[in-house]
Each structure stands twice: as structure tokens, then as C-alpha cells.
Design a protein around this motif. Structure first.
Motif, short mmCIF file in Angstrom:
data_model
loop_
_atom_site.label_atom_id
_atom_site.label_comp_id
_atom_site.label_asym_id
_atom_site.label_seq_id
_atom_site.Cartn_x
_atom_site.Cartn_y
_atom_site.Cartn_z
N ALA A 25 29.56 36.45 31.59
CA ALA A 25 29.53 36.35 33.06
C ALA A 25 30.31 35.12 33.48
O ALA A 25 30.12 34.04 32.93
CB ALA A 25 28.09 36.25 33.54
N TYR A 26 31.19 35.32 34.44
CA TYR A 26 32.02 34.20 34.90
C TYR A 26 31.68 33.82 36.33
O TYR A 26 31.27 34.65 37.14
CB TYR A 26 33.50 34.58 34.83
CG TYR A 26 34.08 34.48 33.43
CD1 TYR A 26 34.27 33.23 32.83
CD2 TYR A 26 34.44 35.62 32.72
CE1 TYR A 26 34.78 33.13 31.55
CE2 TYR A 26 34.97 35.52 31.44
CZ TYR A 26 35.14 34.27 30.86
OH TYR A 26 35.65 34.15 29.60
N LEU A 27 31.89 32.55 36.62
CA LEU A 27 31.76 32.04 37.99
C LEU A 27 33.15 31.58 38.42
O LEU A 27 33.98 31.20 37.58
CB LEU A 27 30.78 30.87 38.00
CG LEU A 27 30.23 30.43 39.37
CD1 LEU A 27 29.39 31.53 39.99
CD2 LEU A 27 29.41 29.16 39.25
N GLU A 28 33.39 31.60 39.72
CA GLU A 28 34.68 31.21 40.30
C GLU A 28 35.82 32.05 39.72
O GLU A 28 36.91 31.54 39.42
CB GLU A 28 34.95 29.71 40.09
CG GLU A 28 33.93 28.83 40.79
CD GLU A 28 34.18 27.35 40.61
OE1 GLU A 28 35.33 26.98 40.33
OE2 GLU A 28 33.23 26.58 40.76
N SER A 29 35.54 33.31 39.52
CA SER A 29 36.54 34.21 38.97
C SER A 29 36.48 35.53 39.74
O SER A 29 35.45 35.87 40.31
CB SER A 29 36.21 34.47 37.49
OG SER A 29 36.97 35.55 37.00
N ASP A 30 37.59 36.26 39.73
CA ASP A 30 37.57 37.60 40.33
C ASP A 30 36.73 38.53 39.47
O ASP A 30 36.25 39.55 39.95
CB ASP A 30 38.99 38.15 40.44
CG ASP A 30 39.79 37.38 41.48
OD1 ASP A 30 39.16 36.75 42.35
OD2 ASP A 30 41.03 37.40 41.40
N TYR A 31 36.61 38.20 38.19
CA TYR A 31 35.85 39.04 37.27
C TYR A 31 34.44 38.48 37.09
O TYR A 31 34.26 37.42 36.50
CB TYR A 31 36.56 39.12 35.91
CG TYR A 31 37.97 39.59 36.02
CD1 TYR A 31 38.26 40.87 36.50
CD2 TYR A 31 39.04 38.78 35.69
CE1 TYR A 31 39.57 41.31 36.63
CE2 TYR A 31 40.34 39.20 35.82
CZ TYR A 31 40.60 40.47 36.29
OH TYR A 31 41.90 40.89 36.43
N TYR A 32 33.47 39.21 37.62
CA TYR A 32 32.09 38.75 37.49
C TYR A 32 31.63 38.86 36.04
O TYR A 32 30.88 38.04 35.55
CB TYR A 32 31.16 39.62 38.35
CG TYR A 32 31.23 39.38 39.83
CD1 TYR A 32 32.26 38.66 40.42
CD2 TYR A 32 30.23 39.88 40.67
CE1 TYR A 32 32.31 38.46 41.78
CE2 TYR A 32 30.26 39.67 42.04
CZ TYR A 32 31.31 38.97 42.59
OH TYR A 32 31.35 38.77 43.94
N LEU A 33 32.11 39.93 35.40
CA LEU A 33 31.62 40.24 34.06
C LEU A 33 32.78 40.80 33.24
O LEU A 33 33.58 41.60 33.74
CB LEU A 33 30.51 41.30 34.19
CG LEU A 33 29.59 41.54 33.00
CD1 LEU A 33 28.85 40.26 32.61
CD2 LEU A 33 28.56 42.62 33.36
N VAL A 34 32.85 40.35 31.98
CA VAL A 34 33.91 40.82 31.10
C VAL A 34 33.27 41.28 29.79
O VAL A 34 32.39 40.60 29.26
CB VAL A 34 34.93 39.68 30.82
CG1 VAL A 34 35.95 40.09 29.78
CG2 VAL A 34 35.62 39.26 32.10
N ALA A 35 33.68 42.46 29.31
CA ALA A 35 33.18 42.95 28.02
C ALA A 35 34.24 42.71 26.96
O ALA A 35 35.42 43.05 27.15
CB ALA A 35 32.86 44.44 28.12
N LEU A 36 33.82 42.11 25.84
CA LEU A 36 34.76 41.78 24.77
C LEU A 36 34.35 42.51 23.50
O LEU A 36 33.15 42.62 23.21
CB LEU A 36 34.74 40.27 24.52
CG LEU A 36 34.99 39.39 25.76
CD1 LEU A 36 34.73 37.92 25.43
CD2 LEU A 36 36.41 39.57 26.28
N ASP A 37 35.34 42.97 22.76
CA ASP A 37 35.01 43.64 21.49
C ASP A 37 34.87 42.60 20.37
O ASP A 37 34.93 41.39 20.63
CB ASP A 37 36.04 44.72 21.17
CG ASP A 37 37.42 44.14 20.86
OD1 ASP A 37 37.52 42.90 20.69
OD2 ASP A 37 38.39 44.91 20.78
N GLN A 38 34.76 43.08 19.15
CA GLN A 38 34.47 42.15 18.05
C GLN A 38 35.60 41.16 17.78
O GLN A 38 35.39 40.13 17.14
CB GLN A 38 34.18 42.94 16.77
CG GLN A 38 35.33 43.84 16.36
CD GLN A 38 35.02 44.65 15.11
OE1 GLN A 38 33.98 44.46 14.50
NE2 GLN A 38 35.89 45.56 14.78
#
Lengths: 289, 376
Positions: free
Chosen positions: B352-365
């Protein structure tokens, strides 16, 4: 033999043509404003550290610290406020001046000519038309910086506390000071104030801000006998507009800021009273201005 | 005259806008089960499909009322409770806790099954669920105990455990409690840690530390509690008696904010200067420390055979048990800030990011982006 006073005048650096000391003051104020906004975080950090220093002195009451900080600000800006009052008084006197009223009657419909004559009068009487508003301008960065300063200092949420950790000067004992006691009277200074009365959530403090702002503006409104006095008309509108705006402002911001507004209003009334400028009759219903 | 009024109006508007530069006051809360992520971000709680990033619903409270005087704010990590409901906490002026049904959604909003509005302060800490009891620490210095099986739609606390100091100040409680099965341990910004009986709700012991404790304690492999504080220390505390000692003093360089995480004999934690530490609780030795590039307020996440660390700079670092580190994920936006503990949802790690356009980012392994969520 030359006159010594003339000699000393001759030694003074001459201002370029068209430059007056008032112009220099204006440039000075604008420069301070620009510097303040360019180094906004420096100003905010300075305020935080002063407030926290006072907080340590007054037995860990942040409400008292804000009030004393307001007093300090008022003390430091006393000469500016006095100049503001002087400027406002000069403008007010001009509004009631026979020559000015005559100009208004003669050139009222010719704006350009009226402005020329008005400027001539300003020059003749040594009035700076911005004299009353420049000192006010200098208070803007104080207000702007005070909002984050209070929010961070109280640290009522994680991000504020983290920012506070970066704002404290090294001489402050952060571990011992944090968290600051945000309780003052019935409120939490880090949050907007609400008091539940008969099930309704009432912003008591914001109402007190509005009331003191109204009283302050009414009491400090200079008397005017000129029905065409634009300054008086503006002041009347402002005396309604400002309380409403500060009320709306106060309901959404930490109550510590409302404490600043209230203390500032009361201290302003005290300052005006000490200088004999308070017009108590303005508070009476139908009281003349 | 009009110009003057316009000037003053513009000033006040500018003041409001500029003061808005103070921005958010807390970072997002994030939790997930295998399929759905729940994100508390500023004005709403979002349910997001953990595989695709599609928004399932959002919940924004019950409105701000007249002149929006009581706007909602959601920053506390949502908690999934055994009966399938989701507990979300409004950190705005109303201080309301809701039990919402994530499976009963209409108009993209989940149905409110119950609410609790007796807290006097705002919510920062997530509640702890133990069987059918909920322990909810609040900024008013109280832990509210709720019965999850009482069937009430307007809940009453069955017990209010008051942890405030007698001076009238409130002990802000910001961290989710920890339980060892018989007690819960609650930390306070007022420099204290409490042990409370799960049966009687009595305070069994309390201990004054040297500074505020914003994070929760962790239970080490030696059975002792470990908690960091703003005194730049890691404290070891006996859960039975409360007896404590500082195990790392000089080695810790700044405030310890997040909850340490235990993995085997080791504890992992960071400080707000970006230092990341590994401490062996059995030998009592510092294994190593690393300097990362931003404040660490989140707990680390053990993911596969590495430790993931989120920093304020937005970068996610992968650290091995022997202290080797590499940048695992670099956010696309430089302004992005990661204060929240990442969570694992299925094969992905969610940040979860703050001060970003992306609230949430999913990352793989491998730390590559699989999807992003912008709140829309």
C-alpha cells in the motif's frame, strides 16, 4: 561653512527617483514573504520548536503553550500592528477629509482622474495606501506555518508524529517529550473540537472563534462619518465575512488552531485598547461607527 | 472595495489549500486473505480482488453530516473476524467501528451488520480477536472489549479497560495487542506496556519504559516479549512478570516504530532512519544491521526465503537471513511512500502506498508489478 545637517543629508545614500522609503518597506515585506514560503519547512520547524520549548516551561500543557506562543507572536509583530493601526487611521481620516470628499464629488464618475487626485493627496499627506495591509501580509506565513506546526507537534496520528521527529532540534529531549499532552480543558488539540449536547455534535470552539472574530472586528472598526467611505463599508462586510470563514476553517482543523485564533483575537482587542483605539459603542445595538 | 474583499477571500481560500499541504495524517491499513485485499485508505475502505486488482466494493462510512463537519477517515487495518464479517474503523470525528458483511453488497457498498460508537478517541490500532471477544485499543486510552456473538446491531462494550494515567492525560493506544493465549499485551504512547488477563480483563502488570511505544511487542523464540520504543532501544520483557531490560541500546540508531517480527531465533525490525536490524534472541547478539534509504515504520514480511522491508522512499528491499540485500521493487512514481506493512495474498505481495496514484500494487515473486489499484 556648510550646515552640518545638510552635510549629513548629503552623506546619506540617495534612493533612485520614484523610490520612496515606503516602496522599500513594501519590497522588504514581499522579500520576507517570498523567503518564508521558499523555506516553509524551516519556518514550520522553528515554530514547532518554540512551542515545544514553551510547552516544557509551562508544565506540559500544549494549550497554554499555544496561548503563550500567540502572545509572543503578538509581541514581535506589535510594531507592525501599530503601523497598521496608524495606516488605517490615516486612511480613515482621509475619508473624512473635506478635500477628499470634494474630490469624490468632483471626479466621482471619472475613475482615472479620481485615482490621480487620490494619489496626489496620498503623497501630500504622506500616506502609504498599502500601509495598513502590508503588516497583515506578514502574518500570512505565520498562519500558514502554524497549521502544520500544530498538527505535527500534537502528533495525534502516526504521520504527524513521524514528521515531528524530524522537526525537533537536537537540544530537545524527544524521547521524554513525546507524546505531547494534547488535552486542554475539554478538548483534544490535535483534533477538530466537537461537544455533544443533547445528542447533537456542536463545534463550540469554532463558534467561539467566530464570536471573538466578530467582536474584535467590531471593536476595532474606526468611526466614519462619510457615507461614501469605502473603507468603512469594506470593514462592515469583513466583520461578517471573516467570522463565517474562520468558523468554517475551525470546524475542519485541529482545535489547537482555534485556540490560536481566539487568543489572537483577544490579544488584538487588548492591544487596540492599550492604544486607545477600541470603539466599545460598536458593540451596542445601533451603535454608531 | 470589491478588490479588497476578493483579496481577503482569496487569502482564506489559499490558507485552506495551503494548510491542506499537511496532507494525510496516517498511512493506509492493509489486510488480505487469499482472495481479497482490504485497504483502508484516507476516505474509504476498499475490497480488491487479490488476483486481478479489480475493485469489489468500497465503504466510506455514514457521511460527514452538516457542512461535512464529521468526515470519515479510514487508516486502521481492517480485520476479518471468524463469522466472516469485516471490522472497519472510522478514524474521523465520529470514532465509529463497523462490522460489515463483505458478501452482502449492494450499490458497491457492504451491508453494515453492527456498529460501535462509544469510543471517545480516534482509532489507529487494529483490534485483536480472541475467540468471540474483540479487544479494541483506542486513542482515548481505553481498550474496549466487545462480544462478537451478542447479536446486537448497536454494540455495547462488555468491558472498558481503562489504561489512562491518573493525571487525566490519555494514553494513546496505537498498536494492535498481542496475545500469548492467556494474556493480552497492550502498548501505549505514554511509555507503558500492560499485560491484561484474557479471563478477568484485569491489568496483571504494567511497565514504564523510557519513551513512547508506537508498535506492538513480538514474542521471541525464547518466550520473551520484545518491543521497540522511541528511546532508540529494544526491550526484552518477561510476559509473566513484566520485568524488563534493554537488550540493544547503543546499537540502535533511531526511533523503533514498527512491530519486530520473529523468525526462528531471530528478530527483524527497523528504525526511522532506515536502519534494519537482525537480533538473535538466544545468543543476545546483534547479527547484523543494514542502512536502507528511508524510514522504516512497517514490520518486515517474511516471503518465501527472504525478508521484505518497505521504506518511506517507496522501495521494497529483499534481505536474506545473512544480511544480503537488494532492491526488490522500485515504485514507478518517485513520490510514492510505503509506511504500511506489506501483506501476502496468494502468490502476490501487496504493497500500500501513500502520496501515490497507486493505492495498492501487487508484486510477484520477483518483485514485478502484476496489477495496480488506484481506488477507482
Amino acid at each position: 561653512m556648510k550646515n552640518p545637517s545638510n552635510q549629513s543629508q548629503a552623506q546619506q545614500p540617495q534612493l533612485p527617483e520614484g523610490f520612496s522609503t515606503e516602496t522599500l518597506k513594501t519590497i522588504g515585506v514581499i522579500a520576507i514573504l517570498v523567503l518564508a514560503f521558499m523555506n516553509f519547512s524551516v519556518v514550520v520547524n522553528l515554530m514547532i520548536n518554540i512551542m515545544i520549548f514553551i510547552y516544557g516551561l509551562v508544565g506540559r500543557s500544549f494549550g497554554l503553550a499555544i496561548i503563550l506562543f500567540t502572545f509572543l507572536i503578538r509581541l514581535l509583530t506589535w510594531p507592525l500592528n501599530a503601523q497598521q493601526m496608524k495606516g488605517a487611521k490615516a486612511m480613515q481620516d482621509l475619508q473624512n477629509d473635506k478635500e477628499y470628499i470634494a474630490i469624490q464629488k468632483k471626479h466621482g464618475k471619472d475613475r482615472e482622474k479620481f485615482a490621480q487626485e487620490q494619489m496626489r493627496l496620498y503623497r501630500e499627506r504622506g500616506i502609504n495606501p498599502f500601509g495598513s495591509c502590508l503588516p497583515t501580509l506578514i502574518q500570512f506565513p505565520i498562519l500558514f506555518a502554524l497549521i502544520p506546526a500544530i498538527t505535527y507537534a500534537i502528533g495525534s496520528a502516526p504521520l504527524s508524529l513521524l514528521k515531528l521527529s524530524r522537526s525537533l532540534y537536537s537540544f530537545q529531549d524527544a524521547a521524554a517529550l513525546v507524546p505531547l499532552n494534547s488535552k486542554f480543558l475539554w478538548m483534544d488539540l490535535g483534533l477538530p473540537e466537537r461537544t455533544v449536547i443533547l445528542g447533537a455534535s456542536i463545534p463550540i470552539l469554532a463558534l467561539i472563534v467566530a464570536l471573538t472574530t466578530y467582536v474584535q472586528s467590531k471593536l476595532t472598526m474606526p468611526p466614519s462619518t462619510n457615507p461614501n467611505d469605502q473603507g468603512a463599508a469594506t470593514a462592515r462586510i469583513m466583520s461578517i465575512q471573516m467570522p463565517i470563514m474562520l468558523f468554517l476553517f475551525s470546524i475542519n482543523y485541529p482545535s489547537g488552531l482555534s485556540i490560536y485564533f481566539i487568543a489572537s483575537n483577544i490579544l488584538s482587542i487588548v492591544q487596540y485598547a492599550m492604544m486607545g483605539k477600541v470603539n466599545w459603542r460598536n458593540l451596542l445595538p445601533g451603535g454608531k461607527q | 472595495m470589491r478588490k479588497k474583499i476578493l483579496f481577503v477571500t482569496l487569502f482564506l481560500l489559499a490558507a485552506v489549500l495551503l494548510s491542506g499541504c499537511t496532507g494525510a495524517t496516517a498511512w493506509p491499513g492493509l489486510s488480505a486473505n487469499g482472495e481479497v485485499a482490504y485497504l483502508a485508505h484516507t476516505n474509504a475502505v476498499y475490497a480488491v480482488n487479490a488476483k486481478t486488482g479489480a475493485k469489489l466494493w468500497n465503504f466510506s462510512g455514514e457521511g460527514g453530516g452538516f457542512l461535512n463537519m464529521n468526515p470519515s477517515m479510514f487508516v486502521t487495518t481492517p480485520v476479518i473476524i471468524p463469522d466472516g464479517l469485516l471490522v472497519v474503523l472510522d478514524s474521523g470525528n465520529k470514532h465509529v467501528m463497523y462490522g460489515v458483511d463483505p458478501n452482502d453488497v449492494s450499490d458497491e457498498t457492504p451491508h453494515i451488520e453492527w456498529r460501535f460508537d462509544q469510543a471517545k478517541g480516534h482509532w489507529i490500532a487494529s483490534p485483536l480477536i480472541v475467540k468471540n471477544r474483540m479487544f479494541a485499543p483506542n486513542s482515548d486510552g481505553n481498550v474496549y472489549v466487545l462480544d462478537l456473538d451478542d447479536g446486537q446491531s448497536e454494540k455495547d462494550a462488555i468491558k472498558v479497560i481503562r489504561l489512562s494515567a491518573s493525571s487525566g492525560q490519555t494514553d494513546r493506544l496505537w498498536a494492535q495487542p498481542l496475545t500469548d493465549g492467556t494474556r493480552i499485551f497492550v502498548t501505549s504512547l505514554d511509555h507503558r506496556i500492560f499485560a491484561i488477563s484474557l479471563e478477568t480483563y484485569e491489568v496483571l502488570w504494567e511497565k514504564q519504559l523510557d519513551a513512547a511505544i508506537p508498535g506492538a511487542p513480538a514474542l521471541g523464540a525464547d518466550g520473551m516479549l520484545y518491543v521497540g520504543s522511541l528511546a532508540k532501544k529494544l526491550e526484552r520483557i518477561d510476559p509473566a512478570t513484566g520485568k524488563n531490560e534493554s537488550v540493544l541500546g547503543q546499537e540502535i540508531k533511531d526511533w523503533v516504530w514498527g512491530t519486530p517480527i520473529a523468525e526462528g531465533d531471530n528478530l527483524y525490525f527497523g528504525d526511522v532512519s532506515g536502519n534494519f536490524y537482525s537480533y538473535n534472541v538466544i545468543t543476545g547478539e546483534l547479527n547484523w544491521d543494514l542502512k536502507l534509504d528511508g524510514a522504516i515504520t512497517a514490520s518486515p514480511l517474511i516471503f518465501r526465503d527472504q525478508i521484505l522491508v518497505a521504506t518511506e522512499s517507496g522501495v521494497i528491499y529483499a534481505v536474506t537471513a545473512d544480511g544480503k540485500t537488494e532492491i526488490w521493487h522500485q515504485p514507478a512514481e518517485e513520490k510514492s511512500k510505503a509506511y504500511t506493512t506489506p501483506v501476502q495474498a496468494g502468490d502476490y505481495v501487496l504493497v500500500a502506498y501513500l502520496e501515490s496514484d497507486y493505492y495498492l500494487v501487487a508484486l510477484d515473486q520477483d518483485g514485478d508489478v502484476k496489477w495496480t489499484f488506484t481506488g477507482k
